[in-house]
Design a protein around this motif. Structure first.
Motif, PDB file in Angstrom:
ATOM      1  N   LYS A 132       0.866  -1.189  -0.195  1.00  0.00           N
ATOM      2  CA  LYS A 132      -0.048   0.115  -0.140  1.00  0.00           C
ATOM      3  C   LYS A 132       0.879   1.301  -0.140  1.00  0.00           C
ATOM      4  N   GLN A 133       1.570   1.431  -1.388  1.00  0.00           N
ATOM      5  CA  GLN A 133       2.531   2.640  -1.131  1.00  0.00           C
ATOM      6  C   GLN A 133       1.941   3.990  -0.786  1.00  0.00           C
ATOM      7  N   GLU A 163      -0.645   4.850   0.922  1.00  0.00           N
ATOM      8  CA  GLU A 163      -0.914   5.142   2.407  1.00  0.00           C
ATOM      9  C   GLU A 163       0.094   4.751   3.511  1.00  0.00           C
ATOM     10  N   GLY A 164       1.301   4.045   2.728  1.00  0.00           N
ATOM     11  CA  GLY A 164       2.326   3.772   3.705  1.00  0.00           C
ATOM     12  C   GLY A 164       1.996   2.508   4.771  1.00  0.00           C
ATOM     13  N   TRP A 165       1.124   1.856   4.367  1.00  0.00           N
ATOM     14  CA  TRP A 165       0.711   0.770   5.215  1.00  0.00           C
ATOM     15  C   TRP A 165       1.659  -0.593   5.071  1.00  0.00           C
ATOM     16  N   VAL A 166       1.716  -1.525   5.812  1.00  0.00           N
ATOM     17  CA  VAL A 166       2.157  -2.691   5.860  1.00  0.00           C
ATOM     18  C   VAL A 166       1.303  -3.884   5.797  1.00  0.00           C
ATOM     19  N   VAL A 167       1.186  -4.558   4.888  1.00  0.00           N
ATOM     20  CA  VAL A 167       0.102  -5.770   4.617  1.00  0.00           C
ATOM     21  C   VAL A 167       0.810  -6.973   5.350  1.00  0.00           C
ATOM     22  N   LYS A 168      -0.018  -7.501   6.112  1.00  0.00           N
ATOM     23  CA  LYS A 168       0.405  -8.853   6.566  1.00  0.00           C
ATOM     24  C   LYS A 168      -0.553  -9.991   5.951  1.00  0.00           C
ATOM     25  N   LYS A 169      -0.168 -10.994   5.337  1.00  0.00           N
ATOM     26  CA  LYS A 169      -0.653 -12.082   4.774  1.00  0.00           C
ATOM     27  C   LYS A 169      -0.382 -13.422   5.409  1.00  0.00           C
ATOM     28  N   VAL A 170      -1.332 -13.987   5.997  1.00  0.00           N
ATOM     29  CA  VAL A 170      -1.208 -15.314   6.423  1.00  0.00           C
ATOM     30  C   VAL A 170      -1.853 -16.187   5.821  1.00  0.00           C
ATOM     31  N   ILE A 171      -1.275 -17.425   5.459  1.00  0.00           N
ATOM     32  CA  ILE A 171      -1.890 -18.620   4.890  1.00  0.00           C
ATOM     33  C   ILE A 171      -1.576 -19.899   5.670  1.00  0.00           C
TER      34      ILE A 171
END
Length: 273
Positions: free
Chosen positions: A230-231, A233-241
């Protein structure tokens, strides 16, 4: 989100994800004479003999540049770490000095960036599990430390990288330490830290875990500058599988994606996506 896949395609998928994050790896405590090393311990005693009864000649700070002159004396075991003494040469107050230190107090790796020294060290081994620590030094002053459980076992290698802020606002650097554990329960990936110039925060493990024939997990931190980040907004995306193999051999995955922001001390959960 759910999807079904075979175990073979799962292993290929995890392997592809992790191999795309290339990092140079090293074995632990590869001590070579005439090579440069760095002090990891702070206020290390430098002795006149390779043992704990040797006279203390001086002390050196974390980050001090050392030249390994010789591997000397018997191995010493401290906190589960059994390694030899080394004879080192270094500059102190403009003068060249020599003496002996225990090699368990050497940094495993060191990266200089933005006026800081980022040091990686091994602090203890308990029941075969390696506890490591990241330290940050500037002009001889120890600014921050963070110990963590690597989960890796004997025989594995490590890697260390400092990556800039990856688009996270108010962060100086993303730091990643690579470890793996080869076994029936197999995991490989990175312990991830954020540094903002004052605070060093451990934000978790990024990588994959496979319990062959049963289950698996994969965690990815996607930073704003990376694909899928999310460039704006500067957010970090955490993806969990998370996955589980069913009774007929197919594997079912559950994918969860969350958004996180940096509050100056830690990542804070913002929303689900």
């Amino acid at each position: 989100m759910y999807r079904t896949l075979t175990l073979l395609s799962l292993i290929f998928s995890l392997g592809t994800t992790l191999s795309a994050q290339d990092i140079e790896t090293h074995a632990y405590f590869q001590i070579e004479t005439n090579k440069t090393a760095y002090a990891f311990g702070d206020n290390i005693n430098v002795r006149d003999a390779p043992n704990t009864t040797g006279k203390v000649l001086t002390q050196i700070k974390a980050g001090t540049t050392l030249k390994i002159l010789d591997v000397a004396g018997d191995k010493l075991a401290q906190k589960g770490i059994e390694v030899p003494w080394v004879k080192v040469q270094f500059l102190q107050n403009g003068k060249s000095q020599q003496g002996y230190i225990w090699s368990g107090l050497l940094a495993l790796d060191r990266i200089a960036r933005d006026g800081f020294e980022f040091l990686l060290g091994l602090t203890r081994i308990e029941n075969g599990v390696y506890y490591q620590e990241v330290r940050i030094v500037k002009q001889g002053a120890l600014l921050a430390t963070k110990e963590y459980k690597s989960n890796a076992e004997d025989g594995h290698e490590f890697g260390f990288e400092v990556l800039g802020n990856k688009g996270v606002p108010n962060i100086s650097n993303v730091i990643r330490v690579y470890n793996y554990m080869p076994a029936c329960l197999h995991w490989t990936g990175f312990s991830v830290f954020l540094w903002d110039g004052k605070t060093l925060a451990y934000i978790g493990f990024e990588g994959g875990t496979i319990n062959v024939g049963q289950s698996w997990d994969e965690i990815d931190f996607i930073f704003p500058e990376e694909k899928g980040g999310k460039q704006e907004e500067g957010w970090v995306v955490k993806k969990v599988i998370k996955g589980q193999e069913d009774e007929i051999g197919n594997s079912v995955e559950t994918i969860t994606t969350t958004i996180w922001t940096w509050d100056g001390k830690q990542l804070v959960h913002k929303k689900e996506e």
